[in-house]
Design an enzyme around this catalytic site. Structure first.
Site, PDB file in Angstrom:
ATOM      1  N   TYR A 200       0.856  -1.196   0.000  1.00  0.00           N
ATOM      2  CA  TYR A 200       0.000   0.000   0.000  1.00  0.00           C
ATOM      3  C   TYR A 200       0.896   1.251   0.000  1.00  0.00           C
ATOM      4  O   TYR A 200       2.067   1.183   0.386  1.00  0.00           O
ATOM      5  CB  TYR A 200      -0.898  -0.063   1.250  1.00  0.00           C
ATOM      6  N   THR A 202       1.604   3.742   1.775  1.00  0.00           N
ATOM      7  CA  THR A 202       2.392   4.233   2.917  1.00  0.00           C
ATOM      8  C   THR A 202       3.401   3.205   3.437  1.00  0.00           C
ATOM      9  O   THR A 202       4.101   3.478   4.412  1.00  0.00           O
ATOM     10  CB  THR A 202       1.455   4.594   4.097  1.00  0.00           C
ATOM     11  N   LYS A 203       3.466   2.038   2.824  1.00  0.00           N
ATOM     12  CA  LYS A 203       4.255   0.958   3.409  1.00  0.00           C
ATOM     13  C   LYS A 203       5.761   1.066   3.069  1.00  0.00           C
ATOM     14  O   LYS A 203       6.150   1.897   2.254  1.00  0.00           O
ATOM     15  CB  LYS A 203       3.700  -0.395   2.936  1.00  0.00           C
ATOM     16  N   GLY A 204       6.560   0.195   3.707  1.00  0.00           N
ATOM     17  CA  GLY A 204       8.024   0.216   3.558  1.00  0.00           C
ATOM     18  C   GLY A 204       8.476   0.217   2.111  1.00  0.00           C
ATOM     19  O   GLY A 204       9.420   0.915   1.741  1.00  0.00           O
ATOM     20  N   ILE A 205       7.836  -0.594   1.299  1.00  0.00           N
ATOM     21  CA  ILE A 205       7.944  -0.456  -0.165  1.00  0.00           C
ATOM     22  C   ILE A 205       6.520  -0.479  -0.721  1.00  0.00           C
ATOM     23  O   ILE A 205       5.625  -1.060  -0.107  1.00  0.00           O
ATOM     24  CB  ILE A 205       8.826  -1.533  -0.851  1.00  0.00           C
TER      25      ILE A 205
END
Ligand SMILES: Cc1ncc(COP(=O)(O)O)c(C=O)c1O
Length: 401
Positions: A200, A202-205
């Site tokens: 998603y 906002t995630k780390g990747i």
């Protein structure tokens, strides 16, 4: 002195390189934009990264959690244990099957499901009969556990695996926040029966929207591959002729090559992103350590924190102000924040449909009163970090007794 930022600083933003944009453009020009060679390449690089046998790309982590429960054959006679402090996705997928969600409390420091909260949960709710763990109120059989690696802190997988073996349960890890992360010396993604990642925004990747399931079980991986694309026994990229067969009523959960082209680039940058997030988190810890009434995130002593989120707790008795005031004051500085998470049992849907007793979750309740996530993402520059540091410090100064 309050200095308001000109531009709003959100709590998370994706970082997209020019090469990524070029690669996406190339996919768009190629004529093959849905699931195809880029998805295969992304899956293959991802499984190598986490060192697991199988990786299946999907259009969300929610789809991944759903398909893991589908492949283990979850039915409405079953129950699944997960954490009370998570996003609704970890729980709603259990409801899709008419199965019973059972919630654990969390530990007071990292807000994770632990062996202690698991044991406490089954002692209160379950009995072990004929090698089956039965949820007493619903009379349903517990079939799986969904541990949630909240914020990037990792659950104690060795203990959870031991627990799962004793009670014959599958483990489906919700690693939406845990890329890249390690417990002990093993990557998250190579521990449980299944691990589910989110890409998603906002995630780390990120791939915009997207997800990945990793698993060591070839048979389950094949089933997930089948069910992600309508239960059709050949995807269109690999189809040698017009002929295909529908062998199950599947879903439409596949990832596109457009998204996979983003994912491949993001994966190449994952370590650099993680290093920058770690640097910012450690800087915050250093800058905030002498403030009174703030609880800071701790480093993972048994692994590597992904630093997906920087969650703090404010004790109003000591700080002289509460979490809501901090959120309002940050807005005055043009700085965003978020809350991870409103406990599941507080949401109207779960209140209406399940008999959760909020008194069973003392640590989740305490967390909910005090918790806030400050901006943390790889694209933050030093001025952004300083703006957050100065804003937080000046808010503490304003309310000092
Ligand atoms: C803990 C957790 N699990 C699952 C999800 C679902 O991820 P997705 O949006 O990729 O379905 C999220 C999304 O925010 C999450 O935070």
């Amino acid at each position: 002195m309050k200095t308001m930022r000109k531009q709003f600083l959100p709590f998370a933003l994706p970082k997209i390189s020019e090469k990524t944009i070029e690669d996406v453009a190339n996919v768009l020009r190629s004529g093959w934009i849905t699931q195809g060679p880029k998805v295969k390449e992304f899956e293959s690089s991802f499984k190598e990264f986490v060192n697991e046998k199988e990786a299946i790309a999907l259009n969300s982590a929610t789809a991944g959690l759903h398909l893991c429960l589908e492949t283990i054959g979850l039915t409405s006679n079953d129950a699944v244990i997960t954490s009370s402090v998570t996003f609704t996705a970890s729980v709603e997928v259990i409801c899709y099957f008419g199965a019973e969600p059972i919630l654990t409390d969390v530990d007071p420091v990292k807000n994770l499901m632990t062996i202690e909260t698991l044991l406490q949960c089954i002692e209160t709710n379950c009995k072990f009969v004929n090698q089956k763990l039965i949820h007493i109120p619903s009379n349903k059989t517990v079939k799986a556990i969904i541990p949630v690696h909240l914020a990037g802190h990792t659950c104690d997988m060795e203990k959870i695996i031991e627990f799962a073996k004793k009670y014959n349960l599958f483990i489906i890890e919700d690693a939406a926040h845990a890329f890249p992360a390690k417990h002990k010396n093993k990557m998250i993604g190579a521990w449980g029966d299944f691990t589910v990642f989110s890409f998603y925004a906002t995630k780390g990747i990120t791939t915009g929207e997207g997800g990945m399931v990793t698993t060591k079980h070839k048979d389950h991986a094949d089933r997930i591959r089948l069910m992600r694309l309508h239960g059709v026994n050949r995807d269109s990229y690999n189809r040698p002729s017009w002929y295909y067969e529908v062998v199950e009523a599947g879903f439409k959960y596949n990832l596109t090559d457009i998204a996979a082209a983003i994912g491949i680039n993001q994966l190449n940058e994952a370590c650099a992103f993680w290093e920058r997030r770690t640097e910012i988190a450690l800087k915050y810890n250093q800058e905030f350590k002498n403030l009174n009434g703030i609880k800071l995130p701790i480093l993972d002593e048994q692994g590597i924190h992904s630093w997906h989120l920087y969650r703090i707790e404010i004790d109003p008795e000591i700080a002289g102000f509460g979490r809501d005031t901090l959120a309002d004051e940050l807005k005055e500085f043009n700085i965003g924040c978020s809350l991870h998470f409103i406990p599941i049992f507080e949401h109207p849907f779960y209140k209406k449909n399940y008999n959760f007793n909020r008194n069973d979750f003392p640590n989740a309740n305490k967390m909910y009163e005090k918790c806030l996530s400050l901006p943390l993402f790889a694209g933050m520059n030093d001025d952004d970090v300083l703006d957050v540091v100065n804003a937080v410090k000046s808010i503490f100064q304003k309310y000092i007794k």
